[in-house]
Design a protein around this motif. Structure first.
Motif, PDB file in Angstrom:
ATOM      1  N   PHE A   1      21.304 -57.307  45.649  1.00  0.00           N
ATOM      2  CA  PHE A   1      22.881 -56.596  45.080  1.00  0.00           C
ATOM      3  C   PHE A   1      23.427 -56.217  46.566  1.00  0.00           C
ATOM      4  CE2 PHE A   1      25.287 -53.115  45.218  1.00  0.00           C
ATOM      5  CZ  PHE A   1      26.090 -53.143  44.226  1.00  0.00           C
ATOM      6  N   GLY A   2      22.440 -55.991  47.705  1.00  0.00           N
ATOM      7  CA  GLY A   2      23.531 -55.903  48.505  1.00  0.00           C
ATOM      8  C   GLY A   2      24.461 -56.899  49.271  1.00  0.00           C
ATOM      9  N   PHE A   3      23.710 -58.711  49.567  1.00  0.00           N
ATOM     10  CA  PHE A   3      24.030 -59.171  50.078  1.00  0.00           C
ATOM     11  C   PHE A   3      25.170 -60.017  49.050  1.00  0.00           C
ATOM     12  CE2 PHE A   3      19.872 -59.496  52.732  1.00  0.00           C
ATOM     13  CZ  PHE A   3      20.449 -59.702  53.661  1.00  0.00           C
ATOM     14  N   THR A   4      24.844 -60.041  48.143  1.00  0.00           N
ATOM     15  CA  THR A   4      25.992 -59.863  47.165  1.00  0.00           C
ATOM     16  C   THR A   4      27.463 -59.855  46.680  1.00  0.00           C
ATOM     17  OG1 THR A   4      23.639 -60.528  45.316  1.00  0.00           O
ATOM     18  CG2 THR A   4      26.280 -60.715  44.470  1.00  0.00           C
ATOM     19  N   LEU A   5      27.041 -58.020  47.322  1.00  0.00           N
ATOM     20  CA  LEU A   5      28.070 -58.165  47.563  1.00  0.00           C
ATOM     21  C   LEU A   5      29.357 -58.267  48.983  1.00  0.00           C
ATOM     22  CD1 LEU A   5      30.593 -55.766  46.312  1.00  0.00           C
ATOM     23  CD2 LEU A   5      29.447 -53.637  48.229  1.00  0.00           C
ATOM     24  N   LEU A   6      28.080 -57.854  49.786  1.00  0.00           N
ATOM     25  CA  LEU A   6      28.289 -58.293  51.145  1.00  0.00           C
ATOM     26  C   LEU A   6      29.156 -60.115  51.306  1.00  0.00           C
ATOM     27  CD1 LEU A   6      26.352 -57.376  53.360  1.00  0.00           C
ATOM     28  CD2 LEU A   6      28.236 -56.081  53.277  1.00  0.00           C
ATOM     29  N   ASN A   7      28.447 -60.454  50.180  1.00  0.00           N
ATOM     30  CA  ASN A   7      28.841 -62.493  50.121  1.00  0.00           C
ATOM     31  C   ASN A   7      30.384 -62.209  49.354  1.00  0.00           C
ATOM     32  OD1 ASN A   7      26.943 -64.293  51.516  1.00  0.00           O
ATOM     33  ND2 ASN A   7      25.660 -63.817  50.298  1.00  0.00           N
ATOM     34  N   PHE A   8      30.180 -61.459  48.495  1.00  0.00           N
ATOM     35  CA  PHE A   8      31.371 -62.114  46.859  1.00  0.00           C
ATOM     36  C   PHE A   8      32.524 -61.615  48.824  1.00  0.00           C
ATOM     37  CE2 PHE A   8      34.423 -59.122  45.651  1.00  0.00           C
ATOM     38  CZ  PHE A   8      35.153 -60.199  44.447  1.00  0.00           C
ATOM     39  N   LEU A   9      32.562 -60.083  49.341  1.00  0.00           N
ATOM     40  CA  LEU A   9      33.665 -59.674  50.651  1.00  0.00           C
ATOM     41  C   LEU A   9      33.863 -60.952  51.316  1.00  0.00           C
ATOM     42  CD1 LEU A   9      32.611 -56.364  51.335  1.00  0.00           C
ATOM     43  CD2 LEU A   9      34.196 -56.472  50.196  1.00  0.00           C
TER      44      LEU A   9
END
Length: 383
Positions: free
Chosen positions: A209-217
């Motif tokens: 979840f963390g890396f998905t959110l950071l990649n989205f940003l």
């Protein structure tokens, strides 16, 4: 030995542009368009032939790139970089009429391409010519000393210098704003990045979840992210007076800082996570066998061994932040980007360069210093 095709190609490009493009552009004032002047129109054919000699020498040395030849080629490349600022002094004296106080000389494409090509040649040669650190520092210091000497001699007609003189106070203020914004973003993202990376290690479900959110940003364009932050920050500052007292509003430094932190988190978290996770399990087992606690293993084993990778994340974040901060000038965050956008609005390229060149220099210096520090502390690195 095989010829060095990279160095040969660079020197051929340098020869073609030096002879075929305008070296400087001269205008009677800031408003009228400049008239291009080639190398021959500045120094005549004797000067042209003299300037071609080191280029031809490097070209010949590249055909048989022995260690001695490459070392000599490196010296010649440094010599050409050192000579360029002094050559601009000669160009100013030869092309600018001293009776016209508003006359100015802009740097032409031949000189800009020469600087770019020579820097590429320097990178190519530095990877093949090992030198002690003090010699490296001395070689790189020579072009800077030449530039300082040129500015003290007679570069008053240089358009870039004139733009600086008019905006000296604002320019120094903009550099401070730029560095402060970048430093704050890197420092905060480092603290958050270490915390998030450690949380992902302890709770593996949070990793995806963390890396998905950071990649989205990272996929959100910078201007769009600035726009998304305007409304909520303006609402918060209007609702809470203490936030307004801190200077937080829909425009200014607050949305710029939040956006820079958002963009900085992915490389920081990723590198910190990898640095802490990829330590050799055998080293960890040996530390446990010595009776170390988890906290001691983290402080004395994982963190020191992972520090080069963490520094690499800091390097990426810093260079990225230096560039992105220029865009933040569009929302009133200050920094060097204001000169870039003012110059674009006025079609004044020297004003654009006044903002862009310091950003480029800061990014190169930050990249070089952090890369050297990473290499120094890396196991087996230079000490």
């Amino acid at each position: 030995m095989r010829p060095n095709s990279v160095l040969i190609s660079l020197m051929l490009v340098l020869l073609a542009t030096w002879l075929g493009l305008d070296a400087v552009s001269v205008a009677a004032n800031r408003i009228v368009p400049g008239e291009g002047v080639g190398v021959g129109g500045i120094a005549g054919w004797p000067g042209v032939l003299t300037s071609l000699m080191p280029m031809l020498a490097v070209l010949l040395l590249a055909w048989r790139p022995t260690g001695r030849h490459l070392r000599l080629a490196l010296m010649l490349v440094i010599l050409m970089l050192t000579a360029l600022p002094l050559w601009l002094v000669v160009a100013a004296a030869a092309t600018v009429d001293p009776s016209l106080p508003q006359a100015r000389m802009a740097i032409g494409p031949a000189v800009w391409i020469a600087i770019f090509v020579l820097l590429l040649a320097l990178i190519e040669l530095r990877g093949r010519v090992p030198l002690p650190s003090w010699q490296n520092g001395l070689l790189y210091l020579l072009p800077l000393l030449s530039l300082a000497l040129s500015l003290m001699l007679d570069l008053e007609p240089l358009a870039l210098r004139q733009e600086y003189q008019v905006r000296k106070s604002a320019f120094l203020t903009a550099i401070g704003e730029h560095l402060l914004l970048v430093s704050a973003a890197v420092g905060i993202s480092l603290s958050l990045g270490v915390g998030l990376a450690m949380a992902m290690r302890h709770w593996p479900r949070a990793q995806r979840f963390g890396f998905t959110l950071l990649n989205f940003l990272q996929t959100i364009p910078s201007l769009a992210l600035f726009g998304l932050l305007l409304a909520p920050l303006a609402w918060l500052s209007d609702r809470y007076d203490w936030l307004a007292a801190l200077g937080i509003s829909g425009i200014g430094w607050a949305p710029a800082l939040l956006a820079l932190i958002a963009y900085s988190l992915l490389p920081m978290v990723r590198n910190t996570y990898v640095a802490l996770e990829e330590v050799d399990p055998g080293v960890i087992d040996a530390a446990r066998g010595m009776g170390m606690s988890r906290a001691q293993i983290f402080r004395q084993v994982r963190l020191p061994l992972g520090l080069p990778v963490i520094l690499e994340g800091i390097r990426i974040t810093t260079v990225q932040g230096i560039g992105l901060t220029a865009v933040a000038a569009l929302i009133g965050a200050g920094g060097l980007g204001r000169f870039i956008f003012q110059g674009l609005g006025q079609a004044a390229m020297d004003l654009v360069l006044l903002g862009a060149l310091p950003i480029l220099i800061m990014a190169l210096l930050a990249d070089a210093l952090l890369a050297a520090l990473t290499e120094k502390i890396r196991p087996g690195g230079t000490h």
